[in-house]
Design a protein around this motif. Structure first.
Motif, PDB file in Angstrom:
ATOM      1  N   ALA A 490       0.819  -1.216   0.000  1.00  0.00           N
ATOM      2  CA  ALA A 490       0.000   0.000   0.000  1.00  0.00           C
ATOM      3  C   ALA A 490       0.849   1.260   0.000  1.00  0.00           C
ATOM      4  O   ALA A 490       0.402   2.324  -0.427  1.00  0.00           O
ATOM      5  CB  ALA A 490      -0.917  -0.001   1.222  1.00  0.00           C
ATOM      6  N   ALA A 491       2.112   1.175   0.490  1.00  0.00           N
ATOM      7  CA  ALA A 491       2.988   2.343   0.566  1.00  0.00           C
ATOM      8  C   ALA A 491       3.732   2.615  -0.719  1.00  0.00           C
ATOM      9  O   ALA A 491       4.435   3.624  -0.826  1.00  0.00           O
ATOM     10  CB  ALA A 491       4.001   2.145   1.701  1.00  0.00           C
ATOM     11  N   ASP A 492       3.580   1.768  -1.713  1.00  0.00           N
ATOM     12  CA  ASP A 492       4.211   1.955  -3.021  1.00  0.00           C
ATOM     13  C   ASP A 492       3.257   2.813  -3.867  1.00  0.00           C
ATOM     14  O   ASP A 492       2.185   2.340  -4.262  1.00  0.00           O
ATOM     15  CB  ASP A 492       4.439   0.589  -3.669  1.00  0.00           C
ATOM     16  CG  ASP A 492       5.100   0.677  -5.043  1.00  0.00           C
ATOM     17  OD1 ASP A 492       4.950   1.707  -5.735  1.00  0.00           O
ATOM     18  OD2 ASP A 492       5.759  -0.301  -5.435  1.00  0.00           O
ATOM     19  N   PRO A 493       3.607   4.067  -4.173  1.00  0.00           N
ATOM     20  CA  PRO A 493       2.665   4.947  -4.879  1.00  0.00           C
ATOM     21  C   PRO A 493       2.168   4.370  -6.202  1.00  0.00           C
ATOM     22  O   PRO A 493       0.979   4.496  -6.523  1.00  0.00           O
ATOM     23  CB  PRO A 493       3.488   6.226  -5.107  1.00  0.00           C
ATOM     24  CG  PRO A 493       4.473   6.226  -3.979  1.00  0.00           C
ATOM     25  CD  PRO A 493       4.843   4.784  -3.793  1.00  0.00           C
ATOM     26  N   LEU A 494       3.055   3.760  -6.970  1.00  0.00           N
ATOM     27  CA  LEU A 494       2.648   3.199  -8.253  1.00  0.00           C
ATOM     28  C   LEU A 494       1.740   1.996  -8.064  1.00  0.00           C
ATOM     29  O   LEU A 494       0.701   1.870  -8.721  1.00  0.00           O
ATOM     30  CB  LEU A 494       3.889   2.813  -9.060  1.00  0.00           C
ATOM     31  CG  LEU A 494       3.668   2.390 -10.517  1.00  0.00           C
ATOM     32  CD1 LEU A 494       3.029   3.524 -11.319  1.00  0.00           C
ATOM     33  CD2 LEU A 494       5.003   1.980 -11.144  1.00  0.00           C
ATOM     34  N   LEU A 495       2.108   1.120  -7.140  1.00  0.00           N
ATOM     35  CA  LEU A 495       1.294  -0.068  -6.887  1.00  0.00           C
ATOM     36  C   LEU A 495      -0.050   0.315  -6.280  1.00  0.00           C
ATOM     37  O   LEU A 495      -1.055  -0.363  -6.503  1.00  0.00           O
ATOM     38  CB  LEU A 495       2.051  -1.030  -5.964  1.00  0.00           C
ATOM     39  CG  LEU A 495       1.412  -2.391  -5.688  1.00  0.00           C
ATOM     40  CD1 LEU A 495       0.968  -3.080  -6.976  1.00  0.00           C
ATOM     41  CD2 LEU A 495       2.378  -3.279  -4.905  1.00  0.00           C
ATOM     42  N   ALA A 496      -0.088   1.423  -5.538  1.00  0.00           N
ATOM     43  CA  ALA A 496      -1.354   1.888  -4.972  1.00  0.00           C
ATOM     44  C   ALA A 496      -2.382   2.138  -6.080  1.00  0.00           C
ATOM     45  O   ALA A 496      -3.565   1.818  -5.926  1.00  0.00           O
ATOM     46  CB  ALA A 496      -1.129   3.158  -4.162  1.00  0.00           C
ATOM     47  N   CYS A 497      -1.919   2.704  -7.192  1.00  0.00           N
ATOM     48  CA  CYS A 497      -2.828   2.945  -8.325  1.00  0.00           C
ATOM     49  C   CYS A 497      -3.379   1.631  -8.867  1.00  0.00           C
ATOM     50  O   CYS A 497      -4.564   1.519  -9.215  1.00  0.00           O
ATOM     51  CB  CYS A 497      -2.098   3.694  -9.441  1.00  0.00           C
ATOM     52  SG  CYS A 497      -1.486   5.322  -8.983  1.00  0.00           S
ATOM     53  N   ILE A 498      -2.516   0.624  -8.956  1.00  0.00           N
ATOM     54  CA  ILE A 498      -2.938  -0.684  -9.456  1.00  0.00           C
ATOM     55  C   ILE A 498      -3.930  -1.322  -8.491  1.00  0.00           C
ATOM     56  O   ILE A 498      -4.945  -1.902  -8.908  1.00  0.00           O
ATOM     57  CB  ILE A 498      -1.714  -1.598  -9.662  1.00  0.00           C
ATOM     58  CG1 ILE A 498      -0.723  -0.959 -10.636  1.00  0.00           C
ATOM     59  CG2 ILE A 498      -2.145  -2.972 -10.135  1.00  0.00           C
ATOM     60  CD1 ILE A 498      -1.313  -0.619 -11.989  1.00  0.00           C
ATOM     61  N   LEU A 499      -3.665  -1.201  -7.196  1.00  0.00           N
ATOM     62  CA  LEU A 499      -4.573  -1.782  -6.201  1.00  0.00           C
ATOM     63  C   LEU A 499      -5.960  -1.156  -6.278  1.00  0.00           C
ATOM     64  O   LEU A 499      -6.977  -1.862  -6.201  1.00  0.00           O
ATOM     65  CB  LEU A 499      -3.983  -1.594  -4.798  1.00  0.00           C
ATOM     66  CG  LEU A 499      -2.684  -2.366  -4.517  1.00  0.00           C
ATOM     67  CD1 LEU A 499      -2.118  -1.959  -3.160  1.00  0.00           C
ATOM     68  CD2 LEU A 499      -2.908  -3.867  -4.580  1.00  0.00           C
ATOM     69  N   ALA A 550       4.644   1.602 -14.732  1.00  0.00           N
ATOM     70  CA  ALA A 550       5.382   2.867 -14.760  1.00  0.00           C
ATOM     71  C   ALA A 550       5.242   3.544 -16.117  1.00  0.00           C
ATOM     72  O   ALA A 550       5.093   4.771 -16.208  1.00  0.00           O
ATOM     73  CB  ALA A 550       6.851   2.608 -14.447  1.00  0.00           C
ATOM     74  N   GLU A 551       5.271   2.752 -17.173  1.00  0.00           N
ATOM     75  CA  GLU A 551       5.156   3.304 -18.530  1.00  0.00           C
ATOM     76  C   GLU A 551       3.764   3.870 -18.788  1.00  0.00           C
ATOM     77  O   GLU A 551       3.613   4.972 -19.330  1.00  0.00           O
ATOM     78  CB  GLU A 551       5.454   2.191 -19.541  1.00  0.00           C
ATOM     79  CG  GLU A 551       5.279   2.616 -20.993  1.00  0.00           C
ATOM     80  CD  GLU A 551       5.403   1.466 -21.976  1.00  0.00           C
ATOM     81  OE1 GLU A 551       5.026   1.647 -23.147  1.00  0.00           O
ATOM     82  OE2 GLU A 551       5.865   0.377 -21.570  1.00  0.00           O
TER      83      GLU A 551
END
Length: 554
Positions: A490-499, A550-551
Motif C-alpha cells: 500500500a505504501a508503493d505509490p505506483l502499486l497503490a494505483c494498481i490496487l 510505470a510506462e
C-alpha cells in the motif's frame, strides 16, 4: 552504445544520480592457533567485555541522537550488543584459551546459526549480529569501525548489506540513495530509506560490478541502476523527481483520484504514541493497529483492564474515525513472551495469529473483551476488529460470532491463499477483508519474505499475487463489503494505483508514506487505474508488471 545496467528490487521510489560509494569492509581478526595463557584469561575476558560495551554505548548514543524508526532500530541493536547470551558464550571461549577477537567471531557464529534456523525476523537479525561482531573486532584491534563512509559531497551508498547502525545515522543531503546486493522489501534498510525519503534498491545481485566513484543513476521504482548514464538525461530525471518531492511535501489531503473519486488512506500504528502522531497527518483513520507490538516484552498476559487502557489510547487518537484493530499476530517472527509458543521446525507455517487460540485457551476471548471495553470507554460505536492467519471458513465463522457477541465489527486478514481463492465463502461470515500483502506474497510464492535471496519472489508485484488480490476485491464489490490493503504494498505509490484499479477500497500504510501515495493517486483517474491494472495482472513477471505500470501511468 547501450548503457550498462544492474537490476534489483526497487523498494523506495524516486531518482538519484551521484558517484557510487561503497561501505568500508570489516577487519579480519589475526589468525592464531596459540592459546591465551591461563593466568591472562581473566584480563582477556575483561578486554572483550570492555570492547563490547564500547560498541553498545555507541549504538545507544546514536539512538539518542536519531529520530523515529532509526531510534528504535539503534536501541534494539544496542540491546543485542549487550545480550548476556552471546557475551557469556564469548567469555566461555576466552576462558578456554581463545583470544578475545577469535572468541567474538566464534560466539557470534553460534548465534547466527541459531537465528538462521529459527527463520523469519530472527534470521533478518543476523545482519545486526554480524555488524556487532565486526565493530567489536575492530575495537579490539584498535581500528576504525567498519561501515558507512563520511562523504563530503553527494553519493549513492552501495553495500552488500546494511546494518541498523549504517542506515540509521545517514544524512540524506549526502546519501542520495541506498543500493544493496542483499536484503528484501521488508528489511530495515528499506524501512529507514522510506523514512529518510531517499530511493532504495535491494537484491541487486550484480551490484559488485559497480566500482567505487563511477556515476550511477538509481531508479528506485523499477529497481534499475544505470552505470555512467547520459549526465543531461540523469540531471533532468532528478530535477523532475525533486519537483515531485516538493509536491509531496505540500500535499495536505484528503486523497482523491484525478476524476474526484475519493480514496481512503489510513495509517498503520503499533501503539498510542504512533496513533497520536498519525492523527496529526493526512491519515483518515487507522487501517492496522498491530496489537502484538505492544506486548513483545510482556512476560505475563496483561489484564483485560490493562489491555483496554492500551487500546483506548489508539481509539482516543482518532475519535469518530475508522480504527481497525488486529488481534494478536504473534508467533513466527513476532514471539510474545506470555503466549504459549510451540517449538516448531517452520514457525511461519505453524501456530501463529488466530491459531494461538488452540494452545492458549481464552487468549483471544480476553483480547476481544478488552477491545470492546476500550471501544465503550472511548465512545466508539463501530469498532472494526480483524483476525490474522485465518485459513478456513469455520475459523472466520467462529471469530465473527465472538465479535458480534461484543458488538464489534468482524473482519479477517487475507494472508493465506485459501481465503483469496474462495473469498465469497469467507465474506458470507465477516463484514470486511484486509489484505496483508507481505504474508500473502510469501505464502503464494512459497518464499520466506525475510530471505534476501528470494527478494524477487517476495515482490508484491508478482502477477500471481495481483491476481489473488483482484479475485478478492471482486468478491468484495459483488457482496458490497470493503476490501482494504494494509501490507507494505500500500505504501508503493505506483502499486497503490494498481490496487485501486483492482477494486481495493482503502489503503493503510506507514504514516510518512501517505503523502507520496496521495500525490500519485491525484494524477490518475479510476478508468486509467482499472485499465492498467487489467494489463498488469497479465504480465509475465514482477519486473514486467512494474515497468508496464510505470510506462502507462507515468
Amino acid at each position: 552504445m547501450e548503457k550498462k545496467t544492474v537490476r534489483g528490487t526497487g523498494v523506495v521510489g524516486g531518482y538519484a544520480y551521484a558517484p557510487a560509494a561503497w561501505t568500508r569492509p570489516a577487519h579480519l581478526p589475526p589468525a592464531s592457533t596459540a592459546l591465551i595463557a591461563e593466568d591472562d584469561r581473566p584480563a582477556e575476558v575483561e578486554r572483550f567485555k570492555a570492547a563490547a560495551e564500547t560498541v553498545a554505548a555507541r549504538f545507544t548514543e546514536r539512538a539518542s541522537a536519531a529520530t523515529g524508526v532509526a531510534t528504535e532500530v539503534l536501541g534494539a541493536t544496542a540491546a543485542l550488543a549487550r545480550d548476556r547470551g552471546w557475551i557469556r558464550a564469548a567469555s566461555k571461549l576466552i576462558n578456554g584459551g581463545e583470544s578475545a577477537e577469535q572468541a567474538t567471531v566464534k560466539a557470534i557464529a553460534q548465534f547466527v546459526a541459531q537465528f538462521e534456523k529459527v527463520g523469519g525476523l530472527m534470521a533478518e537479525r543476523t545482519t545486526d549480529l554480524k555488524d556487532i561482531r565486526d565493530r567489536v573486532v575492530a575495537e579490539l584491534m584498535g581500528l576504525p569501525e567498519p561501515g558507512v563512509p563520511q562523504p563530503t559531497s553527494p553519493v549513492v551508498l552501495c553495500a552488500l548489506d546494511l546494518a541498523p547502525a549504517d542506515t540509521a545515522g545517514l544524512d540524506p543531503a549526502m546519501i542520495k540513495a541506498l543500493v544493496t546486493k542483499f536484503g528484501g522489501p521488508t528489511s530495515h534498510t528499506a524501512i529507514i530509506a522510506r523514512q529518510l525519503g531517499i530511493p532504495c534498491i535491494v537484491a541487486a545481485s550484480d551490484l559488485e560490478s559497480v566500482v567505487e566513484g563511477v556515476p550511477i543513476l538509481v531508479d528506485g521504482t523499477t529497481g534499475i541502476i544505470t552505470v555512467e548514464p547520459d549526465p543531461a538525461e540523469a540531471d533532468d530525471l532528478v530535477k523532475k523527481d525533486e519537483e515531485l518531492r516538493a509536491e509531496i511535501r505540500a500535499w495536505s489531503g484528503p486523497a482523491a483520484l484525478a476524476d474526484g473519486t475519493p480514496v481512503q488512506l489510513l495509517a498503520n500504528v503499533q501503539d498510542g504514541a504512533a496513533a497520536r502522531k498519525a492523527s496529526g497527518s493526512q491519515a483518515e483513520g487507522v487501517g492496522l493497529f498491530r496489537t502484538e507490538l505492544c506486548f513483545l516484552t510482556a512476560q505475563t498476559e496483561p489484564s483485560v483492564n490493562e489491555q483496554a487502557r492500551i487500546y483506548g489510547e489508539v481509539f482516543g487518537a482518532f475519535p469518530g474515525k475508522k480504527v481497525v484493530v488486529r488481534t494478536l499476530d504473534a508467533g513466527s517472527d513476532k514471539p510474545v513472551p506470555f503466549a504459549n509458543h510451540e517449538d516448531e521446525e517452520n514457525p511461519a507455517l505453524g501456530v501463529r495469529g488466530i491459531r494461538l487460540g488452540w494452545t492458549n485457551k481464552g487468549l483471544i476471548d480476553r483480547q476481544l473483551d478488552a477491545i470492546a471495553q476500550a471501544a465503550e470507554d472511548n465512545g466508539v460505536k463501530d469498532a472494526w476488529v480483524m483476525a490474522p492467519m485465518v485459513a478456513t471458513v469455520d475459523e472466520a465463522f467462529e471469530f465473527a460470532a465472538k465479535c458480534r457477541e461484543r458488538d464489534l465489527t468482524p473482519g479477517i486478514m487475507v494472508e493465506v491463499p485459501a481465503v483469496a481463492i474462495m473469498p465469497h465463502a469467507f465474506l458470507k461470515e465477516v463484514d470486511f477483508f484486509s489484505i496483508g500483502t507481505n504474508d500473502l506474497t510469501q505464502y503464494t510464492m512459497a518464499a520466506d519474505r525475510m530471505s534476501s535471496n528470494l527478494a524477487t519472489l517476495t515482490d508484491p508485484w508478482q502477477p500471481a499475487v495481483l491476481r489473488l488480490i483482484q479475485n478478492t476485491a471482486a468478491a468484495g464489490q459483488e457482496m458490497g463489503k470493503p476490501v482494504g490493503v494494509c501490507g507494505e504494498a500500500a505504501a508503493d505509490p505506483l502499486l497503490a494505483c494498481i490496487l485501486i484499479g483492482l477494486g481495493i477500497t482503502s489503503l493503510s500504510m506507514a504514516t510518512n508514506a501517505i503523502p507520496a501515495v496521495g500525490v500519485q493517486l491525484s494524477k490518475v483517474t479510476l478508468e486509467q487505474c482499472t485499465e492498467v491494472a487489467d494489463k498488469v495482472v497479465a504480465s509475465r513477471n514482477a519486473r514486467d508488471a512494474k515497468e508496464l505500470a510505470a510506462e502507462l501511468l507515468g
